[in-house]
Scaffold this motif. Structure first.
Motif, PDB file in Angstrom:
ATOM      1  N   VAL A 106       0.851  -1.228   0.029  1.00 40.40           N
ATOM      2  CA  VAL A 106       0.063   0.037  -0.001  1.00 40.40           C
ATOM      3  C   VAL A 106       0.925   1.182  -0.031  1.00 40.40           C
ATOM      4  CG1 VAL A 106      -1.922  -1.185   0.982  1.00 40.40           C
ATOM      5  CG2 VAL A 106      -0.129   0.141   2.600  1.00 40.40           C
ATOM      6  N   TYR A 107       0.348   2.409  -0.318  1.00 45.23           N
ATOM      7  CA  TYR A 107       1.169   3.657  -0.405  1.00 45.23           C
ATOM      8  C   TYR A 107       1.862   3.951   0.769  1.00 45.23           C
ATOM      9  CZ  TYR A 107       2.185   8.445  -0.612  1.00 45.23           C
ATOM     10  OH  TYR A 107       3.052   9.653  -0.605  1.00 45.23           O
ATOM     11  N   GLU A 108       1.316   3.793   1.830  1.00 44.16           N
ATOM     12  CA  GLU A 108       1.818   3.911   3.187  1.00 44.16           C
ATOM     13  C   GLU A 108       3.228   3.102   3.299  1.00 44.16           C
ATOM     14  OE1 GLU A 108      -2.150   5.186   3.436  1.00 44.16           O
ATOM     15  OE2 GLU A 108      -1.270   3.346   2.733  1.00 44.16           O
ATOM     16  N   ASP A 109       3.409   1.908   2.715  1.00 43.09           N
ATOM     17  CA  ASP A 109       4.591   1.089   2.733  1.00 43.09           C
ATOM     18  C   ASP A 109       5.686   1.878   2.076  1.00 43.09           C
ATOM     19  OD1 ASP A 109       3.276  -0.986   3.989  1.00 43.09           O
ATOM     20  OD2 ASP A 109       2.604  -1.878   2.438  1.00 43.09           O
ATOM     21  N   PHE A 110       5.525   2.609   1.199  1.00 46.62           N
ATOM     22  CA  PHE A 110       6.510   3.447   0.452  1.00 46.62           C
ATOM     23  C   PHE A 110       7.075   4.610   1.307  1.00 46.62           C
ATOM     24  CE2 PHE A 110       4.380   0.888  -2.980  1.00 46.62           C
ATOM     25  CZ  PHE A 110       5.349   0.350  -3.616  1.00 46.62           C
ATOM     26  N   LEU A 111       6.347   4.930   2.381  1.00 50.19           N
ATOM     27  CA  LEU A 111       6.904   6.154   3.129  1.00 50.19           C
ATOM     28  C   LEU A 111       8.117   5.759   3.824  1.00 50.19           C
ATOM     29  CD1 LEU A 111       3.522   7.283   4.231  1.00 50.19           C
ATOM     30  CD2 LEU A 111       4.721   8.216   2.145  1.00 50.19           C
ATOM     31  N   PRO A 112       8.876   6.977   4.358  1.00 51.02           N
ATOM     32  CA  PRO A 112      10.070   6.450   4.912  1.00 51.02           C
ATOM     33  C   PRO A 112      10.200   5.279   6.016  1.00 51.02           C
ATOM     34  CG  PRO A 112       9.877   8.855   4.563  1.00 51.02           C
ATOM     35  CD  PRO A 112       8.605   8.204   4.241  1.00 51.02           C
ATOM     36  N   SER A 113       9.238   5.294   6.734  1.00 53.30           N
ATOM     37  CA  SER A 113       9.230   4.198   7.648  1.00 53.30           C
ATOM     38  C   SER A 113       8.731   2.857   7.247  1.00 53.30           C
ATOM     39  CB  SER A 113       8.505   4.739   9.023  1.00 53.30           C
ATOM     40  OG  SER A 113       7.302   4.757   8.748  1.00 53.30           O
ATOM     41  N   GLY A 114       8.246   2.859   6.159  1.00 48.91           N
ATOM     42  CA  GLY A 114       7.731   1.672   5.446  1.00 48.91           C
ATOM     43  C   GLY A 114       8.288   0.516   4.959  1.00 48.91           C
ATOM     44  N   ARG A 115       7.877  -0.450   4.904  1.00 52.45           N
ATOM     45  CA  ARG A 115       8.444  -1.856   4.444  1.00 52.45           C
ATOM     46  C   ARG A 115       8.985  -1.742   3.014  1.00 52.45           C
ATOM     47  NH1 ARG A 115       4.675  -6.470   3.655  1.00 52.45           N
ATOM     48  NH2 ARG A 115       2.773  -5.206   3.270  1.00 52.45           N
ATOM     49  N   ALA A 116       8.252  -0.918   2.330  1.00 52.65           N
ATOM     50  CA  ALA A 116       8.853  -1.150   0.746  1.00 52.65           C
ATOM     51  C   ALA A 116       9.833  -0.173   0.302  1.00 52.65           C
ATOM     52  CB  ALA A 116       7.754  -1.031  -0.246  1.00 52.65           C
ATOM     53  N   ASP A 119      16.347   3.447  -0.641  1.00 55.14           N
ATOM     54  CA  ASP A 119      16.978   4.700  -0.861  1.00 55.14           C
ATOM     55  C   ASP A 119      16.592   5.309  -1.942  1.00 55.14           C
ATOM     56  OD1 ASP A 119      18.388   2.291  -2.274  1.00 55.14           O
ATOM     57  OD2 ASP A 119      19.923   3.377  -2.835  1.00 55.14           O
ATOM     58  N   ILE A 120      15.903   4.731  -2.953  1.00 52.82           N
ATOM     59  CA  ILE A 120      15.381   5.362  -4.224  1.00 52.82           C
ATOM     60  C   ILE A 120      14.009   5.489  -4.369  1.00 52.82           C
ATOM     61  CG2 ILE A 120      17.443   5.002  -5.505  1.00 52.82           C
ATOM     62  CD1 ILE A 120      14.260   3.004  -6.205  1.00 52.82           C
ATOM     63  N   THR A 121      13.100   5.127  -3.201  1.00 54.12           N
ATOM     64  CA  THR A 121      11.783   5.109  -3.394  1.00 54.12           C
ATOM     65  C   THR A 121      11.006   6.331  -3.656  1.00 54.12           C
ATOM     66  OG1 THR A 121      11.716   3.391  -1.582  1.00 54.12           O
ATOM     67  CG2 THR A 121       9.503   4.451  -2.044  1.00 54.12           C
ATOM     68  N   ALA A 122      11.671   7.634  -3.049  1.00 50.52           N
ATOM     69  CA  ALA A 122      10.813   8.906  -3.344  1.00 50.52           C
ATOM     70  C   ALA A 122      11.298   9.215  -4.800  1.00 50.52           C
ATOM     71  CB  ALA A 122      11.675   9.906  -2.450  1.00 50.52           C
ATOM     72  N   GLU A 123      12.290   8.853  -5.288  1.00 50.36           N
ATOM     73  CA  GLU A 123      12.345   9.267  -6.692  1.00 50.36           C
ATOM     74  C   GLU A 123      11.606   8.546  -7.621  1.00 50.36           C
ATOM     75  OE1 GLU A 123      15.811   9.819 -10.311  1.00 50.36           O
ATOM     76  OE2 GLU A 123      16.526   9.100  -8.611  1.00 50.36           O
ATOM     77  N   PHE A 124      11.870   6.961  -7.344  1.00 49.57           N
ATOM     78  CA  PHE A 124      10.863   5.901  -8.094  1.00 49.57           C
ATOM     79  C   PHE A 124       9.334   6.565  -8.040  1.00 49.57           C
ATOM     80  CE2 PHE A 124       8.004   2.257  -7.917  1.00 49.57           C
ATOM     81  CZ  PHE A 124       8.451   1.690  -8.872  1.00 49.57           C
ATOM     82  N   LEU A 125       8.717   6.921  -7.075  1.00 47.74           N
ATOM     83  CA  LEU A 125       7.372   7.467  -7.037  1.00 47.74           C
ATOM     84  C   LEU A 125       7.025   8.785  -7.682  1.00 47.74           C
ATOM     85  CD1 LEU A 125       6.076   6.467  -3.175  1.00 47.74           C
ATOM     86  CD2 LEU A 125       5.623   5.184  -5.476  1.00 47.74           C
ATOM     87  N   SER A 126       8.143   9.484  -7.693  1.00 42.20           N
ATOM     88  CA  SER A 126       8.144  10.983  -8.140  1.00 42.20           C
ATOM     89  C   SER A 126       7.965  10.712  -9.976  1.00 42.20           C
ATOM     90  CB  SER A 126       9.265  11.913  -7.782  1.00 42.20           C
ATOM     91  OG  SER A 126      10.235  11.612  -8.364  1.00 42.20           O
ATOM     92  N   LEU A 127       8.440   9.648 -10.202  1.00 44.90           N
ATOM     93  CA  LEU A 127       8.394   9.334 -11.630  1.00 44.90           C
ATOM     94  C   LEU A 127       7.566   8.461 -12.228  1.00 44.90           C
ATOM     95  CD1 LEU A 127      12.396   8.482 -12.065  1.00 44.90           C
ATOM     96  CD2 LEU A 127      11.108  10.611 -12.655  1.00 44.90           C
ATOM     97  N   CYS A 128       6.513   8.356 -11.375  1.00 49.30           N
ATOM     98  CA  CYS A 128       5.114   7.541 -11.498  1.00 49.30           C
ATOM     99  C   CYS A 128       3.981   8.439 -11.368  1.00 49.30           C
ATOM    100  CB  CYS A 128       5.121   6.259 -10.738  1.00 49.30           C
ATOM    101  SG  CYS A 128       6.632   5.131 -11.203  1.00 49.30           S
TER     102      CYS A 128
END
Length: 176
Positions: A106-116, A119-128
């Motif tokens: 879920v979206y919340e899993d991609f947030l800084p304390s989330g299990r998904a 180091d690149i998750t913020a950029e990954f999501l910003s490109l989607c």
């Protein structure tokens, strides 16, 4: 990263005519998953620079609305890292194409304390543009839903979510 399949022309995984890339690797292993073979991270073919260029070329025609990433799970941290160069290239070369991502997280899993998060998750999501989130739950399967398999899944507008600071769903939770 490996991938199981690339569909160069599809209409079922997002709006308009799309290219769909089925990545390999998923730790959710949802019962009733329609692509169980892609749970294995080594299933299919290696995703190479040549594969990336082929996907870019498939996205070039004007009738293509965008790319859909699914699998497997593109949200697995190792898949996020492997997909980042492709996403950067799409934004650079084909900025009019949108990117939809299907993930058992879920979206919340991609947030800084989330299990998904990695180091690149913020950029990954910003490109989607859109995240269809949540695991497939067979007991909540509903064939009347647009672009999702079970009622627990949300279609998250990632840009709107970033702007507002809270999850912005593109379709009502009760749609169907």
């Amino acid at each position: 990263m490996h991938y199981g399949k690339i569909k160069p022309v599809t209409i079922e995984n997002g709006p308009g005519v799309r290219v769909s890339l089925f990545v390999s690797g998923c730790t959710h292993c949802c019962p009733g998953c329609f692509s169980e073979m892609t749970w294995d991270f080594s299933y299919g073919e290696p995703f190479t620079a040549e594969t990336e260029t082929a996907v870019i070329d498939m996205l070039r025609p004007d009738y293509i609305a965008g790319l859909t990433l699914l699998g497997g799970d593109p949200g697995e941290p190792e898949n996020q890292r492997a997909l980042l160069p492709l996403l950067r290239r799409i934004r650079r070369e084909l900025p009019a194409r949108d990117v939809w991502v299907y993930s058992g997280y879920v979206y919340e899993d991609f947030l800084p304390s989330g299990r998904a998060n990695c180091d690149i998750t913020a950029e990954f999501l910003s490109l989607c543009d859109v995240l269809v989130d949540g695991p497939f739950i067979a007991e909540r399967k509903n064939r009347m839903l647009s672009f999702r398999g079970s009622e627990n899944q949300r279609i998250v507008d990632l840009r709107g979510t970033e702007e507002t600071g809270s999850v912005v769903a593109l379709l009502p939770e009760t749609e169907g």
